[in-house]
Design a protein around this motif. Structure first.
Motif, PDB file in Angstrom:
ATOM      1  N   ARG A 156       0.832  -1.210   0.000  1.00  0.00           N
ATOM      2  CA  ARG A 156       0.000   0.000   0.000  1.00  0.00           C
ATOM      3  C   ARG A 156       0.863   1.256   0.000  1.00  0.00           C
ATOM      4  NH1 ARG A 156      -4.500  -1.519   4.548  1.00  0.00           N
ATOM      5  NH2 ARG A 156      -5.500  -3.209   3.409  1.00  0.00           N
ATOM      6  N   GLU A 179       0.927   4.132  -2.761  1.00  0.00           N
ATOM      7  CA  GLU A 179       0.744   5.540  -2.384  1.00  0.00           C
ATOM      8  C   GLU A 179       1.952   6.371  -2.819  1.00  0.00           C
ATOM      9  OE1 GLU A 179      -1.291   8.780  -1.113  1.00  0.00           O
ATOM     10  OE2 GLU A 179      -2.049   6.738  -1.324  1.00  0.00           O
ATOM     11  N   ARG A 180       3.148   5.808  -2.653  1.00  0.00           N
ATOM     12  CA  ARG A 180       4.369   6.511  -3.067  1.00  0.00           C
ATOM     13  C   ARG A 180       4.341   6.771  -4.571  1.00  0.00           C
ATOM     14  NH1 ARG A 180       9.418   5.500  -5.224  1.00  0.00           N
ATOM     15  NH2 ARG A 180       8.913   3.331  -5.596  1.00  0.00           N
ATOM     16  N   LYS A 224       1.708   7.017  -6.465  1.00  0.00           N
ATOM     17  CA  LYS A 224       0.699   8.052  -6.732  1.00  0.00           C
ATOM     18  C   LYS A 224       1.266   9.440  -6.438  1.00  0.00           C
ATOM     19  CE  LYS A 224      -3.470   5.326  -5.773  1.00  0.00           C
ATOM     20  NZ  LYS A 224      -4.585   5.153  -4.821  1.00  0.00           N
ATOM     21  N   LEU A 225       1.942   9.553  -5.275  1.00  0.00           N
ATOM     22  CA  LEU A 225       2.526  10.848  -4.909  1.00  0.00           C
ATOM     23  C   LEU A 225       3.593  11.273  -5.911  1.00  0.00           C
ATOM     24  CD1 LEU A 225       2.843  10.462  -1.031  1.00  0.00           C
ATOM     25  CD2 LEU A 225       1.316  12.001  -2.266  1.00  0.00           C
TER      26      LEU A 225
END
Length: 172
Positions: free
Chosen positions: A104, A108-109, A111-112
């Motif tokens: 996860r 998320e990384r 996406k960022l």
């Protein structure tokens, strides 16, 4: 043949006592007519059974003790195995949970990072557009300054030429 030490210390053959028991049942007992049952001297029967018990080798008793120990060891081993399996399952669950958290976090990384790349590209495009606009304005201003400078040069040259034509001595 299994042998044991009796009360008197002499070796007694278990088979001997079994043979005596068989003799008691077959040869020295009385049959009940019209049945397969026999009447046996109870005291003699109990005496033979006691002798057989006494004759049971120490190894059998030891074997029973070893079997009990073996059962206890197996029970402890099973309990330890169950504990190890439980700990392994807990660790697996923890690692799976950690793996899921890492997965996860990685998502998320990514996406960022993608948002940051897009934002950086947007900012760079805006900066390029602003710089182009400023350079075009500067070009226009420089063109205007150049025109002003040329006009000033032309004016001064025109005035100088006019003075020289009026006063030829002033130009030399």
């Amino acid at each position: 043949m299994a042998r044991a030490v009796g009360k008197g210390g002499a070796k007694i053959d278990i088979d001997y006592w079994v043979d005596r028991l068989e003799e008691l049942l077959l040869d020295r007992s009385r049959r009940i007519p019209f049945t397969s049952k026999t009447i046996v001297d109870g005291d003699e029967y109990l005496h033979l059974i006691d002798q057989i018990r006494i004759s049971v080798p120490k190894e059998i008793t030891e074997a029973q003790r070893v079997l009990q120990e073996q059962d206890q060891i197996i029970a402890r081993a099973r309990e330890e195995a169950a504990n190890i399996v439980a700990l392994a399952q807990e660790q697996r669950d923890r690692l799976v949970g950690e793996h899921e958290l890492l997965r996860r976090a990685e998502v998320e990384r990514e996406k960022l990072l993608e948002r940051a790349r897009q934002e950086a590209a947007r900012i760079a495009a805006e900066a390029d557009a602003y710089a182009l606009e400023v350079l075009r304005e500067l070009e226009q201003q420089l063109n205007a300054f150049q025109k002003t400078v040329r006009n000033g040069i032309a004016l001064l040259e025109g005035q100088r030429t006019a003075k020289e034509e009026k006063d030829p001595k002033a130009g030399s």
